[in-house]
Write a protein that holds these residues in place. Structure first.
Motif, PDB file in Angstrom:
ATOM      1  N   LEU A  77       0.835  -1.197   0.000  1.00 53.96           N
ATOM      2  CA  LEU A  77       0.000   0.000   0.000  1.00 53.96           C
ATOM      3  C   LEU A  77       0.876   1.255   0.000  1.00 53.96           C
ATOM      4  CD1 LEU A  77      -2.829   1.316   0.262  1.00 53.96           C
ATOM      5  CD2 LEU A  77      -2.561   1.097   2.746  1.00 53.96           C
ATOM      6  N   SER A  78       1.869   1.296   0.861  1.00 53.85           N
ATOM      7  CA  SER A  78       2.783   2.450   0.927  1.00 53.85           C
ATOM      8  C   SER A  78       3.497   2.661  -0.399  1.00 53.85           C
ATOM      9  CB  SER A  78       3.829   2.237   2.022  1.00 53.85           C
ATOM     10  OG  SER A  78       3.217   2.124   3.268  1.00 53.85           O
ATOM     11  N   GLN A  83       4.279   5.861  -5.211  1.00 55.07           N
ATOM     12  CA  GLN A  83       4.518   5.777  -6.655  1.00 55.07           C
ATOM     13  C   GLN A  83       3.408   6.457  -7.452  1.00 55.07           C
ATOM     14  OE1 GLN A  83       7.450   4.671  -7.718  1.00 55.07           O
ATOM     15  NE2 GLN A  83       6.866   5.421  -9.731  1.00 55.07           N
ATOM     16  N   ALA A  84       2.187   6.306  -7.005  1.00 53.49           N
ATOM     17  CA  ALA A  84       1.058   6.916  -7.725  1.00 53.49           C
ATOM     18  C   ALA A  84       1.193   8.433  -7.789  1.00 53.49           C
ATOM     19  CB  ALA A  84      -0.259   6.534  -7.062  1.00 53.49           C
ATOM     20  N   VAL A 151       7.263  13.363  -3.697  1.00 55.56           N
ATOM     21  CA  VAL A 151       7.331  14.031  -5.002  1.00 55.56           C
ATOM     22  C   VAL A 151       8.468  15.043  -5.004  1.00 55.56           C
ATOM     23  CG1 VAL A 151       6.113  15.566  -6.585  1.00 55.56           C
ATOM     24  CG2 VAL A 151       4.920  13.649  -5.535  1.00 55.56           C
ATOM     25  N   ALA A 152       8.563  15.838  -3.940  1.00 51.30           N
ATOM     26  CA  ALA A 152       9.634  16.833  -3.847  1.00 51.30           C
ATOM     27  C   ALA A 152      10.999  16.156  -3.816  1.00 51.30           C
ATOM     28  CB  ALA A 152       9.427  17.699  -2.606  1.00 51.30           C
ATOM     29  N   GLN A 170      13.479   5.545  -1.098  1.00 50.67           N
ATOM     30  CA  GLN A 170      13.193   4.292  -0.398  1.00 50.67           C
ATOM     31  C   GLN A 170      13.093   4.519   1.105  1.00 50.67           C
ATOM     32  OE1 GLN A 170      12.325   1.257  -1.717  1.00 50.67           O
ATOM     33  NE2 GLN A 170      11.773   0.895   0.414  1.00 50.67           N
ATOM     34  N   GLU A 171      13.922   5.393   1.646  1.00 48.26           N
ATOM     35  CA  GLU A 171      13.838   5.727   3.075  1.00 48.26           C
ATOM     36  C   GLU A 171      12.481   6.341   3.404  1.00 48.26           C
ATOM     37  OE1 GLU A 171      15.966   5.048   5.595  1.00 48.26           O
ATOM     38  OE2 GLU A 171      17.127   3.915   4.129  1.00 48.26           O
ATOM     39  N   LEU A 172      12.006   7.204   2.526  1.00 48.02           N
ATOM     40  CA  LEU A 172      10.702   7.829   2.744  1.00 48.02           C
ATOM     41  C   LEU A 172       9.584   6.782   2.672  1.00 48.02           C
ATOM     42  CD1 LEU A 172       9.608  10.690   3.311  1.00 48.02           C
ATOM     43  CD2 LEU A 172       9.071  10.828   0.896  1.00 48.02           C
TER      44      LEU A 172
END
Length: 185
Positions: A77-78, A83-84, A151-152, A170-172
């Motif tokens: 889900l994350s 990605q979306a 996104v940023a 990936q950390e986010l």
């Protein structure tokens, strides 16, 4: 009208809302200023139409996630949520320039953000049946901000390599996953 909106989206992406002019938008659409004003009498109306069109695309994307997500685990889900939004912002670079800029009607911006939060709450609800409505709304707002950060981060020119940007992203995602796992369980 589609050509005008596409041109406007590009001009807003390149120049921002304040710097963009209706003359530039008409020129980018290879149209006369009169034709532009026939459909959109002001720059504000053009921005509203662009945001409306893009918000509809985002809503459709989130609806698709809502339909598919009940079978996903929290890490999936994350990953899909982050990605979306990255993909959405990649398709619509003017969205952030418009939605985060003063001058665009506040009621439009608030409406888009509220709609997105409601959709995120709808996506999260099957994963957290015990969460109350108010808490779910707060979690949706937090997820929205993390997705905005993704996104940023994805567009941050300070990274010295694509690998470094990918590692930070990936950390986010891991942070969002850990937050959702602790909150939704």
């Amino acid at each position: 009208m589609e050509v005008l909106l596409a041109a406007a989206a590009q001009v807003f992406a390149d120049r921002g809302y304040d710097a963009a002019t209706t003359t530039e938008i008409a020129a980018a659409a290879q149209s006369s200023i009169g034709s532009l004003y026939q459909f959109f009498p002001t720059k504000e109306k053009i921005a509203q139409a662009v945001i409306g069109q893009q918000a509809q695309d985002l809503a459709q994307q989130l609806d698709a996630i809502a339909e598919a997500s009940p079978g996903w685990d929290v890490p999936e889900l994350s990953r899909r949520l982050v990605q979306a939004l990255i993909e959405f912002r990649g398709r619509h670079p003017s969205f952030a320039r418009l939605i985060d800029t003063p001058g665009v009607p506040a009621e439009l911006v608030i409406g888009v953000r509220q709609s997105m939060r409601l959709q995120l709450a709808r996506i999260l609800a099957p994963h957290a049946p015990g969460l109350g409505k108010a808490r779910l709304a707060a979690v949706a707002a937090a997820v929205q901000q993390v997705m905005k950060s993704a996104v940023a981060l994805n567009a941050d020119p300070a990274f010295d390599s694509a690998a470094a940007a990918k590692a930070a992203l990936q950390e986010l995602r891991d942070m969002l996953t850990a937050y959702l796992q602790s909150t939704l369980s």
